[in-house]
Design a protein around this motif. Structure first.
Motif, PDB file in Angstrom:
ATOM      1  N   GLY A 224      38.171  45.325 -31.772  1.00 55.62           N
ATOM      2  CA  GLY A 224      38.834  44.399 -32.684  1.00 55.62           C
ATOM      3  C   GLY A 224      40.087  44.988 -33.282  1.00 55.62           C
ATOM      4  N   ALA A 225      40.017  46.254 -33.705  1.00 55.04           N
ATOM      5  CA  ALA A 225      41.191  46.914 -34.276  1.00 55.04           C
ATOM      6  C   ALA A 225      42.292  47.064 -33.230  1.00 55.04           C
ATOM      7  CB  ALA A 225      40.794  48.276 -34.824  1.00 55.04           C
ATOM      8  N   PHE A 226      41.884  47.341 -31.987  1.00 58.27           N
ATOM      9  CA  PHE A 226      42.859  47.476 -30.900  1.00 58.27           C
ATOM     10  C   PHE A 226      43.590  46.158 -30.654  1.00 58.27           C
ATOM     11  CE2 PHE A 226      43.617  47.107 -26.244  1.00 58.27           C
ATOM     12  CZ  PHE A 226      44.629  48.050 -26.140  1.00 58.27           C
ATOM     13  N   LEU A 227      42.831  45.055 -30.601  1.00 58.86           N
ATOM     14  CA  LEU A 227      43.440  43.745 -30.370  1.00 58.86           C
ATOM     15  C   LEU A 227      44.332  43.340 -31.537  1.00 58.86           C
ATOM     16  CD1 LEU A 227      40.413  41.845 -28.798  1.00 58.86           C
ATOM     17  CD2 LEU A 227      42.473  42.654 -27.630  1.00 58.86           C
TER      18      LEU A 227
ATOM     19  N   ASP B 283      33.086  51.217 -28.366  1.00 57.13           N
ATOM     20  CA  ASP B 283      33.409  50.393 -27.195  1.00 57.13           C
ATOM     21  C   ASP B 283      32.346  49.318 -26.985  1.00 57.13           C
ATOM     22  OD1 ASP B 283      31.393  52.135 -26.492  1.00 57.13           O
ATOM     23  OD2 ASP B 283      32.059  52.319 -24.408  1.00 57.13           O
ATOM     24  N   VAL B 284      31.504  49.093 -28.000  1.00 59.85           N
ATOM     25  CA  VAL B 284      30.417  48.123 -27.863  1.00 59.85           C
ATOM     26  C   VAL B 284      30.580  46.997 -28.884  1.00 59.85           C
ATOM     27  CG1 VAL B 284      28.772  49.764 -26.932  1.00 59.85           C
ATOM     28  CG2 VAL B 284      28.939  49.492 -29.394  1.00 59.85           C
ATOM     29  N   VAL B 285      30.214  45.799 -28.479  1.00 60.86           N
ATOM     30  CA  VAL B 285      30.271  44.647 -29.376  1.00 60.86           C
ATOM     31  C   VAL B 285      29.301  44.864 -30.533  1.00 60.86           C
ATOM     32  CG1 VAL B 285      29.872  42.176 -29.587  1.00 60.86           C
ATOM     33  CG2 VAL B 285      30.926  43.103 -27.502  1.00 60.86           C
ATOM     34  N   GLY B 286      29.788  44.675 -31.745  1.00 58.53           N
ATOM     35  CA  GLY B 286      28.946  44.850 -32.918  1.00 58.53           C
ATOM     36  C   GLY B 286      28.995  46.236 -33.516  1.00 58.53           C
ATOM     37  N   ASP B 287      29.573  47.192 -32.794  1.00 55.71           N
ATOM     38  CA  ASP B 287      29.764  48.558 -33.314  1.00 55.71           C
ATOM     39  C   ASP B 287      28.473  49.203 -33.797  1.00 55.71           C
ATOM     40  OD1 ASP B 287      32.464  48.089 -32.850  1.00 55.71           O
ATOM     41  OD2 ASP B 287      32.845  47.482 -34.917  1.00 55.71           O
TER      42      ASP B 287
END
Length: 213
Positions: free
Chosen positions: A198-201, A122-126
């Motif tokens: 990203g995968a969700f979007l 749930d964080v930018v950059g994983d």
């Protein structure tokens, strides 16, 4: 198996004990969850394969407090950090140094078993260490970093004395640091992000396209 989720989101899973706990402020149920996980760790042997499923929120849901720091102390510190405008990276740098499981310490306790972590980010950059405070991955931060966050956010003097003492002792080398890259704790671990924003979007985009949107 053991599973921990937020209050109101629990369910029944065959062979798995499910507990609901507090988020974003840790509560007594989170303390019980840490005990439950600790008991499970105690039954792991060198021939076992441990599957660790992580998602955002795990930092608060499992209140694995260090010696001398009470649940109330941890909750008070969390409230101060959340109210200060601290970033998630800053908050987690502190929480990793107030936990017996986060910041790679779960991986250390699982040795010599093999551990595979599958994470929903749930964080930018994983960044692995940012997802649930990285219980099975190296911690790039130190006790000094945690103290620096609290001083920059002008929280140091408002902290419970037990938290001040623990972090100060850690910075002085009197408390063991979290495991860093190259530590033997990670020689039998695998970490993989299996889903993120990203995968969700991308999935939403495909679904909308299929519907002609």
């Amino acid at each position: 198996g053991s599973a921990v989720t937020r209050h109101g989101y629990g369910g029944s899973v065959a062979g798995v004990r499910v507990l609901e706990a507090g988020h974003p402020i840790p509560d007594e149920s989170g303390l019980q969850a840490a005990t439950m996980i600790g008991e499970l760790i105690g039954r792991v042997g060198p021939e076992d394969l441990v599957l660790c499923l992580l998602s955002g929120g795990g930092s608060a849901l499992v209140a694995a407090t260090v010696r001398g720091v009470t649940l109330d102390d941890l909750a008070a510190t969390t409230r101060l950090l959340l109210g200060s405008g601290a970033t998630i990276d800053e908050i987690n740098a502190v929480r990793r140094h107030l936990s017996t499981l986060q910041g790679g310490r779960l991986a250390r306790r699982l040795l010599p078993a093999t551990a595979i972590t599958l994470a929903l980010s749930d964080v930018v950059g994983d960044r692995p260490e940012a997802i649930a405070s990285g219980p099975t991955v190296p911690d790039p931060t130190t006790f000094d970093d945690a103290i620096g966050v609290l001083r920059r956010r002008r929280l140091w003097k408002r902290l419970p004395s037990s938290v001040q003492e623990h972090l100060t002792d850690g910075a002085a080398g009197e408390v063991e640091e979290t495991p860093k890259p190259g530590d033997p704790a990670f020689r039998e671990t695998v970490f993989e992000v299996v889903g993120n924003n990203g995968a969700f979007l991308a999935g939403l985009e495909r679904a909308a396209s299929d519907e002609g949107c």
